[in-house]
Enzyme design. Structure first.
Site, mmCIF file in Angstrom:
data_model
loop_
_atom_site.group_PDB
_atom_site.id
_atom_site.type_symbol
_atom_site.label_atom_id
_atom_site.label_comp_id
_atom_site.label_asym_id
_atom_site.label_seq_id
_atom_site.Cartn_x
_atom_site.Cartn_y
_atom_site.Cartn_z
ATOM 1 N N GLU A 165 0.805 -1.220 0.000
ATOM 2 C CA GLU A 165 0.000 0.000 0.000
ATOM 3 C C GLU A 165 0.842 1.276 0.000
ATOM 4 O O GLU A 165 0.385 2.322 -0.456
ATOM 5 C CB GLU A 165 -0.953 0.016 1.198
ATOM 6 C CG GLU A 165 -2.092 -0.994 1.127
ATOM 7 C CD GLU A 165 -1.724 -2.359 1.671
ATOM 8 O OE1 GLU A 165 -2.600 -3.229 1.759
ATOM 9 O OE2 GLU A 165 -0.533 -2.556 2.017
ATOM 10 N N HIS B 77 -4.928 0.724 7.252
ATOM 11 C CA HIS B 77 -5.568 -0.376 7.957
ATOM 12 C C HIS B 77 -4.541 -0.986 8.895
ATOM 13 O O HIS B 77 -3.372 -0.599 8.887
ATOM 14 C CB HIS B 77 -6.124 -1.442 6.990
ATOM 15 C CG HIS B 77 -5.077 -2.163 6.216
ATOM 16 N ND1 HIS B 77 -4.485 -1.638 5.082
ATOM 17 C CD2 HIS B 77 -4.477 -3.359 6.422
ATOM 18 C CE1 HIS B 77 -3.587 -2.487 4.622
ATOM 19 N NE2 HIS B 77 -3.549 -3.539 5.419
#
Length: 281
Positions: A16, A123
């Site tokens: 990410e 996250h």
């Protein structure tokens, strides 16, 4: 050089926080642009490996594929001087390949914890976990992995990702080298550095970080430790409390346990992530 005498350096690579990546379609195998995401991730992993070897030509470099299935990095494209660890399950998850002989760890492509930011694709471990608190302090993947490395006496010397991830790393580990490859604008938006520029910066920073590793301090969180985990699904809580020592706390979505040390805490958090992937029958 005898492998027992070669310094081992681990490069843990998530997806990410790679330059240019902003959307799940680029990080999920079912996404339309996942192939491009894999290529960008592999190239940044290679930049870090090159930097490590610029500083320490005799190093034994291990690269841990640390995203999703742990099968994202392209094996045929990885720098042939490195050893690639891929696949799951594995006891130390994102840190596979680390041990007490490891002299430093680098986090490439990492992201900010759940609930923080703005941070690109923020996250903590998976969508099953909303928050992890160790001794009352919220830790995401950066903190959990840095502390697990620290438990083994291994310092985190470099992190790359968006600007929010870099700030989170510096708060946890003062003096850590950081490379911001993009500026987070939202969960799925960023102003990104050109991938080639990001790789050049990463290579230089990796060399500098590894060269100065003797001055780096591991992140130490001594036990016993009280851990609280907020889970996204009520049925995951029902599964979690079947694990000895795990109990409900603070509401329908929170579980807690006491760990003797950080290694025990880390393994239980990884187990909760796996339980979160189980869907109701």
């Amino acid at each position: 050089m005898d492998n027992q005498k070669r310094p081992r350096i681990l490069v843990s690579v998530d997806m990410e926080g790679i330059s240019g990546i902003v959307h799940p379609g680029e990080t999920n195998p079912e996404g339309y642009d996942y192939g491009r995401g894999r290529a960008l991730m592999t190239a940044e992993a290679n930049a870090a490996v090159a930097g490590v070897l610029d500083a320490e030509p005799g190093a034994e470099v291990w690269v841990a594929d640390a995203h999703g299935s742990y099968r994202n990095l392209l094996p045929e494209e990885i720098d042939r001087r490195a050893r690639l660890v891929r696949g799951k399950p594995r006891p130390l998850g994102m840190l596979a390949g680390i041990d007490e002989r490891t002299e430093a760890v680098l986090f490439v492509g990492y992201h900010v914890r759940a609930g923080a930011g703005p941070g690109v694709l923020a996250h903590t471990m998976s969508d099953a976990l909303l928050d992890v608190r160790v001794g009352g302090r919220s830790l995401g993947e950066i903190g959990l992995n840095a502390a697990m490395a620290g438990h083994l006496g291994v310092p985190l010397v470099l992190l790359s990702g968006d600007d929010a991830a870099c700030a989170e790393a510096r708060e946890l580990v003062p003096g850590v080298h950081t490379v911001a490859v993009k500026e987070a604008l939202a969960q799925f938006a960023a102003a990104t550095t050109h991938p080639e520029e990001a790789r050049e910066r990463l290579r230089r920073a990796a060399a500098e970080a590894v060269a100065g590793r003797a001055r780096a301090e591991p992140l130490a969180l001594p036990g016993p430790l009280t851990v609280e985990v907020d889970l996204a699904a009520a049925h995951t809580v029902d599964l979690a409390v079947l694990v000895p020592g795990v109990t409900r706390a603070g509401g329908a979505r929170t579980v807690t346990f006491t760990a003797a040390d950080f290694a025990e805490a880390y393994r239980l958090v990884v187990l909760l992530v796996r339980l979160g992937s189980i869907r109701p029958a």
